[in-house]
Design a protein around this motif. Structure first.
Motif, PDB file in Angstrom:
ATOM      1  N   SER A  65       0.833  -1.205   0.000  1.00  0.00           N
ATOM      2  CA  SER A  65       0.000   0.000   0.000  1.00  0.00           C
ATOM      3  C   SER A  65       0.866   1.253   0.000  1.00  0.00           C
ATOM      4  CB  SER A  65      -0.949   0.004   1.202  1.00  0.00           C
ATOM      5  OG  SER A  65      -0.253   0.196   2.410  1.00  0.00           O
ATOM      6  N   LEU A 113      -6.695   0.838   0.657  1.00  0.00           N
ATOM      7  CA  LEU A 113      -6.296   1.182  -0.702  1.00  0.00           C
ATOM      8  C   LEU A 113      -6.898   2.509  -1.150  1.00  0.00           C
ATOM      9  CD1 LEU A 113      -6.436  -2.319  -2.429  1.00  0.00           C
ATOM     10  CD2 LEU A 113      -4.518  -1.170  -1.322  1.00  0.00           C
ATOM     11  N   SER A 116      -4.566   4.962   0.367  1.00  0.00           N
ATOM     12  CA  SER A 116      -3.255   4.967  -0.291  1.00  0.00           C
ATOM     13  C   SER A 116      -3.319   5.571  -1.690  1.00  0.00           C
ATOM     14  CB  SER A 116      -2.706   3.539  -0.368  1.00  0.00           C
ATOM     15  OG  SER A 116      -2.544   2.986   0.921  1.00  0.00           O
TER      16      SER A 116
END
Length: 199
Positions: A65, A113, A116
């Motif tokens: 990530s 995610l 990120s």
């Protein structure tokens, strides 16, 4: 505009990206990361097979990530320029690789995610669909990283994770059948797809 090339290990993503760069005016995000101190040091940790048992799978998820966040950093710096951005693997790839483990909560991975990637979603994802036999044949030239050693056992599950979630991780997508195709054939197909999409 952001175009993402996705696929399992040794499906031909990096070769395709390099070929596309010689044929189309694209800004290659992975190329901007070659001198990136974060991704460079993480790759030293995550790739060597000799470190097979060095990391907990949760630690690896955080490392991947972090690589995603670095790609996001370079995308943000270039997204408003008048150019088409090309990235080799983005959020879908990390999700597909880690969501197959039953002890990971799917929503947790998606939220991680989303953070990120700053909720950046590719305009077009091109998934290179290939069979396990071809992947294993290519692995002699491009060895598996530590994370991919178990791919023969996880192939069907991981491929399904890519295909069943691609719509959630991209505004639009195309699945390209790469079985029995040469690198030149795949490049020609994908080049035509991109040209139609951006024109």
């Amino acid at each position: 505009m952001l175009i993402c090339i996705e696929g399992l290990t040794n499906s031909g993503k990096t070769t395709l990206c390099k070929n596309l760069l010689s044929e189309l005016p694209l800004c290659y995000i992975n190329g901007l990361m070659h001198n990136d101190i974060v991704s460079g040091n993480i790759s030293k940790i995550t790739h060597p097979i000799e470190n097979e048992n060095a990391f907990d799978i949760g630690t690896e998820l955080l490392l991947y990530s972090t690589i995603l966040s670095q790609k996001t950093h370079h995308i943000k710096k270039n997204i408003y320029k008048d150019q088409v951005l090309l990235v080799d693997r983005f959020a879908l790839s990390v999700y597909a690789q880690f969501s197959i483990y039953p002890f990971f909560d799917s929503d947790f991975i998606k939220n991680l995610l989303a953070f990120s990637s700053s909720n950046i979603v590719p305009d077009l994802t091109i998934f290179l669909d290939i069979d396990l036999k071809s992947i294993l044949a290519r692995s002699s030239d491009s060895p598996f990283s530590r994370k991919d050693i178990s791919l023969p056992q996880n192939f069907e599950q991981m491929r399904k994770a890519y295909l069943s979630n691609i719509n959630s991780f991209s505004k639009d997508y195309v699945v390209v059948d790469c079985r029995n195709e040469t690198a030149d054939d795949i490049t020609r197909k994908v080049k035509e797809i991109i040209e139609k999409y951006i024109n």
